[in-house]
Design a protein around this motif. Structure first.
Motif, PDB file in Angstrom:
ATOM      1  N   ILE A 149      45.448  22.823  48.786  1.00 44.54           N
ATOM      2  CA  ILE A 149      45.398  24.128  48.129  1.00 44.54           C
ATOM      3  C   ILE A 149      45.339  23.888  46.619  1.00 44.54           C
ATOM      4  O   ILE A 149      46.261  23.297  46.046  1.00 44.54           O
ATOM      5  N   TYR A 150      44.264  24.349  46.003  1.00 42.29           N
ATOM      6  CA  TYR A 150      44.047  24.102  44.571  1.00 42.29           C
ATOM      7  C   TYR A 150      43.897  25.437  43.847  1.00 42.29           C
ATOM      8  O   TYR A 150      43.189  26.339  44.317  1.00 42.29           O
ATOM      9  N   TYR A 151      44.556  25.549  42.690  1.00 44.03           N
ATOM     10  CA  TYR A 151      44.492  26.767  41.885  1.00 44.03           C
ATOM     11  C   TYR A 151      43.697  26.498  40.605  1.00 44.03           C
ATOM     12  O   TYR A 151      43.918  25.491  39.926  1.00 44.03           O
ATOM     13  N   GLU A 152      42.798  27.409  40.296  1.00 46.11           N
ATOM     14  CA  GLU A 152      41.939  27.288  39.116  1.00 46.11           C
ATOM     15  C   GLU A 152      42.088  28.537  38.255  1.00 46.11           C
ATOM     16  O   GLU A 152      41.866  29.657  38.728  1.00 46.11           O
ATOM     17  N   LEU A 153      42.497  28.350  36.997  1.00 42.46           N
ATOM     18  CA  LEU A 153      42.600  29.477  36.064  1.00 42.46           C
ATOM     19  C   LEU A 153      41.813  29.122  34.808  1.00 42.46           C
ATOM     20  O   LEU A 153      42.289  28.364  33.968  1.00 42.46           O
ATOM     21  N   SER A 154      40.602  29.641  34.727  1.00 43.73           N
ATOM     22  CA  SER A 154      39.780  29.343  33.553  1.00 43.73           C
ATOM     23  C   SER A 154      38.730  30.419  33.320  1.00 43.73           C
ATOM     24  O   SER A 154      38.630  30.962  32.225  1.00 43.73           O
ATOM     25  N   MET A 155      37.978  30.745  34.349  1.00 47.81           N
ATOM     26  CA  MET A 155      36.823  31.612  34.169  1.00 47.81           C
ATOM     27  C   MET A 155      37.126  33.096  34.377  1.00 47.81           C
ATOM     28  O   MET A 155      36.271  33.943  34.095  1.00 47.81           O
ATOM     29  N   HIS A 156      38.311  33.402  34.871  1.00 46.57           N
ATOM     30  CA  HIS A 156      38.619  34.789  35.188  1.00 46.57           C
ATOM     31  C   HIS A 156      40.018  35.160  34.701  1.00 46.57           C
ATOM     32  O   HIS A 156      40.847  34.300  34.397  1.00 46.57           O
ATOM     33  N   GLU A 157      40.248  36.470  34.656  1.00 46.53           N
ATOM     34  CA  GLU A 157      41.533  37.006  34.211  1.00 46.53           C
ATOM     35  C   GLU A 157      42.666  36.554  35.137  1.00 46.53           C
ATOM     36  O   GLU A 157      43.784  36.308  34.692  1.00 46.53           O
ATOM     37  N   ARG A 158      42.368  36.481  36.415  1.00 44.41           N
ATOM     38  CA  ARG A 158      43.336  36.038  37.414  1.00 44.41           C
ATOM     39  C   ARG A 158      42.870  34.708  38.002  1.00 44.41           C
ATOM     40  O   ARG A 158      41.685  34.391  37.968  1.00 44.41           O
ATOM     41  N   VAL A 206      38.867  42.725  34.090  1.00 37.88           N
ATOM     42  CA  VAL A 206      38.757  44.049  33.485  1.00 37.88           C
ATOM     43  C   VAL A 206      37.328  44.354  33.069  1.00 37.88           C
ATOM     44  O   VAL A 206      36.842  45.481  33.195  1.00 37.88           O
ATOM     45  N   ASN A 207      36.594  43.358  32.557  1.00 34.80           N
ATOM     46  CA  ASN A 207      35.212  43.594  32.160  1.00 34.80           C
ATOM     47  C   ASN A 207      34.300  43.813  33.360  1.00 34.80           C
ATOM     48  O   ASN A 207      33.262  44.469  33.260  1.00 34.80           O
ATOM     49  N   GLU A 208      34.684  43.271  34.530  1.00 32.84           N
ATOM     50  CA  GLU A 208      33.907  43.505  35.744  1.00 32.84           C
ATOM     51  C   GLU A 208      34.188  44.893  36.308  1.00 32.84           C
ATOM     52  O   GLU A 208      33.293  45.566  36.833  1.00 32.84           O
TER      53      GLU A 208
END
Length: 219
Positions: A149-158, A206-208
């Motif tokens: 299980i890998y978490y990625e936080l970079s390209m999106h708000e969440r 939010v922009n989406e």
């Protein structure tokens, strides 16, 4: 028996689904083919939401499973979706849970197992506990499937999450090696977003959600 037992089970399941949709942008996975017999899903444990994500996976796979929870007493309602107590400071409770798990698995129930025994920061994978070998000896026709299980936080708000279900672990293979490999593949698949299959559609940025260009016909 389904994963969500009675009204309480359905309410807990709804809470988990709502939480994942609210907290994540998207959850991706590779949907594995399931063997007919019981499975131990051996999962990495680097994120608070690991159990919630695995709940989505096992319900999608229709593989009814139990899950050992250290802090079970803080929310015993999890029993209605397969949660079982596994407190570190009460060995008699752990032994009872292991015996009951073996009984259930002999009748086809599977197990979601965070075998490192504690939530911890990535990227290391800690030594696995001895429960896997114990259950292997007691339950015939058992399949071990590692889940990274890998978490990625970079390209999106969440954050985005990636679950990778690895190849079944062979009898002569160290389960930890299979888990390490599954996590590495999950991490590498972050470069393939958004082509990956989606397990959960979460909340857009939010922009989406508020894109004025689409609202007013602008490009």
């Amino acid at each position: 028996m389904g994963q969500e037992q009675g009204i309480v089970g359905k309410l807990v399941g709804k809470m988990i689904r709502n939480t994942v949709r609210a907290r994540f942008h998207t959850v991706y996975w590779n949907e594995p083919a399931m063997p007919p017999g019981p499975v131990i899903f051996i999962c990495t444990h680097h994120g608070w939401h690991d159990g919630y994500l695995m709940f989505h996976a096992i319900t999608k796979l229709k593989k009814v499973s139990v899950d050992w929870i250290q802090e079970f007493d803080s929310f015993p309602q999890f029993a209605k979706i397969g949660g079982m107590p596994f407190p570190l400071d009460r060995p008699e409770v752990r032994f009872k849970t292991i015996r009951e798990t073996i009984r259930l698995m002999k009748s086809g129930t599977s197990l979601v197992l965070f075998a490192e025994q504690q939530l911890h920061r990535p990227p290391e994978i800690l030594p696995l506990g001895g429960a896997i070998e114990l259950i292997q000896k007691a339950v015939p026709d058992l399949t071990l499937i590692p889940v990274g299980i890998y978490y990625e936080l970079s390209m999106h708000e969440r954050p985005e999450a990636i679950l990778h279900f690895g190849e079944a672990i062979k009898q002569d293979q160290d389960p930890r090696d299979g888990l390490v490999a599954a996590l590495e593949i999950a991490r590498s698949r972050a470069n393939m977003i958004p082509e990956l299959p989606v397990l959960v559609h979460g909340t857009k940025d939010v922009n989406e959600r508020w894109d004025m260009r689409s609202k007013f016909g602008k490009k």
